[in-house]
Design a protein around this motif. Structure first.
Motif, PDB file in Angstrom:
ATOM      1  N   GLN A  34     -97.473 -11.803 110.685  1.00 53.12           N
ATOM      2  CA  GLN A  34     -96.632 -10.738 111.209  1.00 53.12           C
ATOM      3  C   GLN A  34     -96.763 -10.712 112.734  1.00 53.12           C
ATOM      4  O   GLN A  34     -97.846 -10.963 113.276  1.00 53.12           O
ATOM      5  N   HIS A  35     -95.679 -10.358 113.399  1.00 56.29           N
ATOM      6  CA  HIS A  35     -95.654 -10.405 114.865  1.00 56.29           C
ATOM      7  C   HIS A  35     -96.734  -9.542 115.509  1.00 56.29           C
ATOM      8  O   HIS A  35     -97.289  -9.914 116.532  1.00 56.29           O
ATOM      9  N   LEU A  36     -97.060  -8.402 114.930  1.00 59.81           N
ATOM     10  CA  LEU A  36     -98.055  -7.522 115.555  1.00 59.81           C
ATOM     11  C   LEU A  36     -99.465  -8.086 115.494  1.00 59.81           C
ATOM     12  O   LEU A  36    -100.365  -7.614 116.195  1.00 59.81           O
ATOM     13  N   HIS A  37     -99.660  -9.149 114.681  1.00 57.09           N
ATOM     14  CA  HIS A  37    -100.970  -9.793 114.569  1.00 57.09           C
ATOM     15  C   HIS A  37    -101.073 -11.093 115.360  1.00 57.09           C
ATOM     16  O   HIS A  37    -102.181 -11.582 115.569  1.00 57.09           O
ATOM     17  N   MET A  38     -99.934 -11.670 115.767  1.00 50.66           N
ATOM     18  CA  MET A  38    -100.033 -13.002 116.385  1.00 50.66           C
ATOM     19  C   MET A  38     -99.185 -13.214 117.620  1.00 50.66           C
ATOM     20  O   MET A  38     -99.306 -14.247 118.256  1.00 50.66           O
ATOM     21  N   ASP A  39     -98.379 -12.244 117.999  1.00 46.51           N
ATOM     22  CA  ASP A  39     -97.515 -12.390 119.173  1.00 46.51           C
ATOM     23  C   ASP A  39     -97.787 -11.205 120.106  1.00 46.51           C
ATOM     24  O   ASP A  39     -97.324 -10.092 119.871  1.00 46.51           O
ATOM     25  N   GLU A  40     -98.544 -11.469 121.167  1.00 48.57           N
ATOM     26  CA  GLU A  40     -98.955 -10.377 122.070  1.00 48.57           C
ATOM     27  C   GLU A  40     -97.771  -9.625 122.668  1.00 48.57           C
ATOM     28  O   GLU A  40     -97.785  -8.396 122.747  1.00 48.57           O
ATOM     29  N   GLU A  41     -96.757 -10.369 123.088  1.00 49.22           N
ATOM     30  CA  GLU A  41     -95.594  -9.733 123.704  1.00 49.22           C
ATOM     31  C   GLU A  41     -94.867  -8.837 122.702  1.00 49.22           C
ATOM     32  O   GLU A  41     -94.509  -7.695 123.018  1.00 49.22           O
ATOM     33  N   ALA A  42     -94.648  -9.318 121.502  1.00 50.07           N
ATOM     34  CA  ALA A  42     -93.985  -8.511 120.468  1.00 50.07           C
ATOM     35  C   ALA A  42     -94.855  -7.324 120.058  1.00 50.07           C
ATOM     36  O   ALA A  42     -94.347  -6.227 119.814  1.00 50.07           O
ATOM     37  N   ALA A  43     -96.165  -7.547 119.991  1.00 53.26           N
ATOM     38  CA  ALA A  43     -97.084  -6.480 119.600  1.00 53.26           C
ATOM     39  C   ALA A  43     -97.074  -5.322 120.584  1.00 53.26           C
ATOM     40  O   ALA A  43     -97.267  -4.165 120.193  1.00 53.26           O
ATOM     41  N   GLU A  44     -96.834  -5.615 121.857  1.00 51.19           N
ATOM     42  CA  GLU A  44     -96.772  -4.556 122.866  1.00 51.19           C
ATOM     43  C   GLU A  44     -95.630  -3.583 122.603  1.00 51.19           C
ATOM     44  O   GLU A  44     -95.682  -2.432 123.025  1.00 51.19           O
ATOM     45  N   GLY A  49     -98.984  -0.792 120.651  1.00 52.45           N
ATOM     46  CA  GLY A  49     -98.995  -1.152 122.059  1.00 52.45           C
ATOM     47  C   GLY A  49     -99.723  -2.425 122.415  1.00 52.45           C
ATOM     48  O   GLY A  49     -99.783  -2.794 123.583  1.00 52.45           O
ATOM     49  N   SER A  50    -100.305  -3.081 121.423  1.00 50.08           N
ATOM     50  CA  SER A  50    -101.022  -4.334 121.687  1.00 50.08           C
ATOM     51  C   SER A  50    -101.240  -5.067 120.378  1.00 50.08           C
ATOM     52  O   SER A  50    -100.982  -4.535 119.286  1.00 50.08           O
ATOM     53  N   LEU A  51    -101.761  -6.271 120.491  1.00 52.33           N
ATOM     54  CA  LEU A  51    -102.127  -7.079 119.342  1.00 52.33           C
ATOM     55  C   LEU A  51    -103.155  -6.333 118.495  1.00 52.33           C
ATOM     56  O   LEU A  51    -104.081  -5.716 119.040  1.00 52.33           O
ATOM     57  N   ILE A  52    -102.987  -6.367 117.172  1.00 47.43           N
ATOM     58  CA  ILE A  52    -103.985  -5.783 116.270  1.00 47.43           C
ATOM     59  C   ILE A  52    -104.287  -6.779 115.153  1.00 47.43           C
ATOM     60  O   ILE A  52    -103.468  -7.638 114.820  1.00 47.43           O
ATOM     61  N   ALA A  53    -105.464  -6.652 114.577  1.00 51.10           N
ATOM     62  CA  ALA A  53    -105.892  -7.539 113.495  1.00 51.10           C
ATOM     63  C   ALA A  53    -105.232  -7.147 112.189  1.00 51.10           C
ATOM     64  O   ALA A  53    -104.978  -5.968 111.927  1.00 51.10           O
ATOM     65  N   SER A  54    -104.999  -8.125 111.350  1.00 58.11           N
ATOM     66  CA  SER A  54    -104.594  -7.869 109.976  1.00 58.11           C
ATOM     67  C   SER A  54    -105.703  -7.083 109.288  1.00 58.11           C
ATOM     68  O   SER A  54    -106.890  -7.369 109.459  1.00 58.11           O
TER      69      SER A  54
END
Length: 142
Positions: A34-44, A49-54
């Motif tokens: 998922q983008h929020l776990h592996m894409d810093e720009e998308a996670a922002e 607001g930032s990358l988070i772990a599964s």
């Protein structure tokens, strides 16, 4: 440990695990892409607001620390499952996680060769904030 060596109320604490950005991304690419776990720009752009772990990564790394403690050891003869897994707060790169494993129930089986331990898991970060809770049941030899 054998089944009869455990008591309701026993609590075991794991060593600390530090979640790195590289491990978060690597786990996500392989198991939870998922983008929020592996894409810093998308996670922002997410509510976090930032990358988070599964959450599965969080559980896996702390479970591994519990197993390394060799409390169940060779007497562990499999699991029944996990339930009530709850992701309480996001885990970010640099977070330091510790697991608390509490025996909440014991049940000897009729064949007397093994019993079932019910274990509640609480994972906390360096701020003592709960980030994950779960319950699991495992078979342990008598």
């Amino acid at each position: 440990m054998k089944f009869d060596e455990f008591s309701v109320g026993d609590i075991f604490f794991t060593n600390e695990v530090v979640m790195t950005k590289e491990e978060i991304i690597g786990f996500a690419r392989k198991y939870d892409p998922q983008h929020l776990h592996m894409d810093e720009e998308a996670a922002e752009k997410t509510p976090y607001g930032s990358l988070i772990a599964s959450g599965f990564h969080t559980l896996a790394v702390v479970w591994a620390e519990f197993i390394k403690m060799d409390i169940l050891g060779a007497d562990s003869v499999g699991g029944l499952g996990a339930e009530k897994i709850r992701w309480r707060a996001p885990v970010r790169p640099g977070d330091q996680l510790t697991g608390e494993f509490s025996i909440v129930n014991t049940k000897e089986l009729s064949d007397k060769s093994r019993g079932v331990l019910s274990i509640e898991i609480v994972i906390r970060n360096q701020r003592n904030q709960e980030v994950l809770t779960a319950k699991t049941e495992v078979f342990v030899a008598t």
